[in-house]
Design a protein around this motif. Sequence first.
Motif, short mmCIF file in Angstrom:
data_model
loop_
_atom_site.label_atom_id
_atom_site.label_comp_id
_atom_site.label_asym_id
_atom_site.label_seq_id
_atom_site.Cartn_x
_atom_site.Cartn_y
_atom_site.Cartn_z
N ARG A 57 0.83 -1.21 0.00
CA ARG A 57 0.00 0.00 0.00
C ARG A 57 0.87 1.26 0.00
NH1 ARG A 57 -5.30 -1.40 3.82
NH2 ARG A 57 -5.66 -3.48 2.97
N THR A 58 1.77 1.29 -0.94
CA THR A 58 2.67 2.44 -1.08
C THR A 58 2.78 2.86 -2.54
OG1 THR A 58 4.56 0.93 -1.21
CG2 THR A 58 4.08 1.91 0.94
N LEU A 59 3.16 4.11 -2.73
CA LEU A 59 3.44 4.65 -4.05
C LEU A 59 4.85 5.23 -4.02
CD1 LEU A 59 1.22 6.97 -6.24
CD2 LEU A 59 3.58 7.60 -5.73
N ARG A 60 5.68 4.78 -4.94
CA ARG A 60 7.02 5.35 -5.12
C ARG A 60 7.02 6.24 -6.35
NH1 ARG A 60 11.64 2.08 -3.22
NH2 ARG A 60 10.96 0.12 -2.23
N TRP A 61 7.58 7.43 -6.21
CA TRP A 61 7.84 8.27 -7.38
C TRP A 61 9.29 8.02 -7.76
CZ3 TRP A 61 7.11 10.28 -11.70
CH2 TRP A 61 7.73 11.44 -12.18
N MET A 62 9.50 7.41 -8.97
CA MET A 62 10.82 6.95 -9.37
C MET A 62 11.24 7.55 -10.71
SD MET A 62 10.47 2.90 -8.35
CE MET A 62 12.26 2.64 -8.49
N ILE A 63 12.53 7.86 -10.81
CA ILE A 63 13.10 8.30 -12.08
C ILE A 63 14.36 7.48 -12.34
CG2 ILE A 63 14.14 10.22 -13.37
CD1 ILE A 63 12.38 12.14 -11.85
N ASP A 64 14.35 6.73 -13.44
CA ASP A 64 15.48 5.88 -13.83
C ASP A 64 15.93 4.96 -12.70
OD1 ASP A 64 15.50 6.98 -16.39
OD2 ASP A 64 16.85 8.61 -15.79
N GLY A 65 14.96 4.33 -12.03
CA GLY A 65 15.27 3.34 -11.00
C GLY A 65 15.57 3.91 -9.63
N ARG A 66 15.57 5.23 -9.49
CA ARG A 66 15.86 5.85 -8.19
C ARG A 66 14.57 6.36 -7.57
NH1 ARG A 66 17.90 11.16 -6.62
NH2 ARG A 66 17.75 11.75 -8.81
N THR A 67 14.31 6.00 -6.31
CA THR A 67 13.10 6.44 -5.61
C THR A 67 13.31 7.83 -5.04
OG1 THR A 67 12.50 4.16 -5.04
CG2 THR A 67 11.49 5.94 -3.74
N LEU A 68 12.46 8.78 -5.44
CA LEU A 68 12.55 10.16 -4.94
C LEU A 68 11.60 10.40 -3.77
CD1 LEU A 68 12.71 12.10 -8.33
CD2 LEU A 68 14.58 11.14 -6.98
N THR A 69 10.43 9.77 -3.83
CA THR A 69 9.40 9.96 -2.79
C THR A 69 8.64 8.67 -2.61
OG1 THR A 69 9.11 12.28 -3.50
CG2 THR A 69 7.39 11.34 -2.09
N THR A 70 8.28 8.37 -1.35
CA THR A 70 7.41 7.22 -1.05
C THR A 70 6.27 7.70 -0.17
OG1 THR A 70 9.28 5.69 -1.11
CG2 THR A 70 7.26 4.90 -0.07
N VAL A 71 5.02 7.38 -0.56
CA VAL A 71 3.86 7.79 0.23
C VAL A 71 2.93 6.59 0.44
CG1 VAL A 71 3.91 10.19 -0.54
CG2 VAL A 71 2.57 8.51 -1.83
N SER A 72 2.14 6.67 1.52
CA SER A 72 1.13 5.64 1.79
C SER A 72 -0.10 5.89 0.94
CB SER A 72 0.73 5.68 3.27
OG SER A 72 1.85 5.45 4.09
#
Length: 263
Positions: A159-174
């Motif tokens: 139950r999470t959302l990762r904001w990713m660019i080129d395999g790198r996670t910038l933000t993780t939210v519930s």
Amino acid sequence: MRIPGRTAALLASAAAVAVALAGCEPPEEGADGKPRYPVRFDTPSARPHTPAGTRALYSRGDTGAGVRELQARLRQVQWLYDGPTGEYDDLTEKAVSGFQGKRGLPRTGRTDTVTWQRLLAMTHRPGTWELYLMGGQPAAPPDPRCLTGRVLCVSKTSRTLRWMIDGRTLTTVSVRFGSQYTPTREGVFSIYWKSRHHVSTLYDSPMPYAMFFSGGQAIHYSYDFAARGYAGGSHGCVNVRDEGAIASLFAQVRDGDRVVVSR
């Protein structure tokens, strides 16, 4: 009157004990001529009795899984309404103190072994989403389809959302999802429309920071999720409870960015 030797020895021994107990003066004699020994009772201490083996388990400032479980159990008996957060804060301390006072225990606000055993007896073992009712759970490893490009990588398992660019996670939210009757679709999609102040025409409910990816399903901020956590659900959208985080995401995400929703 002549007293037999054995009886005389017993009386002498008793008199010696009486002197030892009563002090240096010999005891008074009763009407029958026998010594009267004083009766003494110990006065209980005025301090509260602490059961043997009691020790503090958690107190203000502690963090971790044990504190999270404590908070979840306090919610079950309606002594705590926020969290669980995993942090033993002032609200947790106040809830523990109230629970203790209601059951005749010392109101310390610290969770000792006696308080913990009483709470265990009144509650059930909390499940994953009781422990993470308001989010904060660790993110699952990203789906392999999320490892290239600009991707909103959504995991139904954690139950999470990762904001990713080129395999790198910038933000993780519930996040939370739709119910069994209005499930959130799984697959690979793209953001095709962003609407900052959107209101659903179907359900007449606000959808701030909406980023649509599949028909009427969007990633957006949810007032209900912020207030009730996983006790509620969406009509198929991906709800975010952190308004600051979704506002930042909304500013970064572009039309055409991919959305991967995986089990």
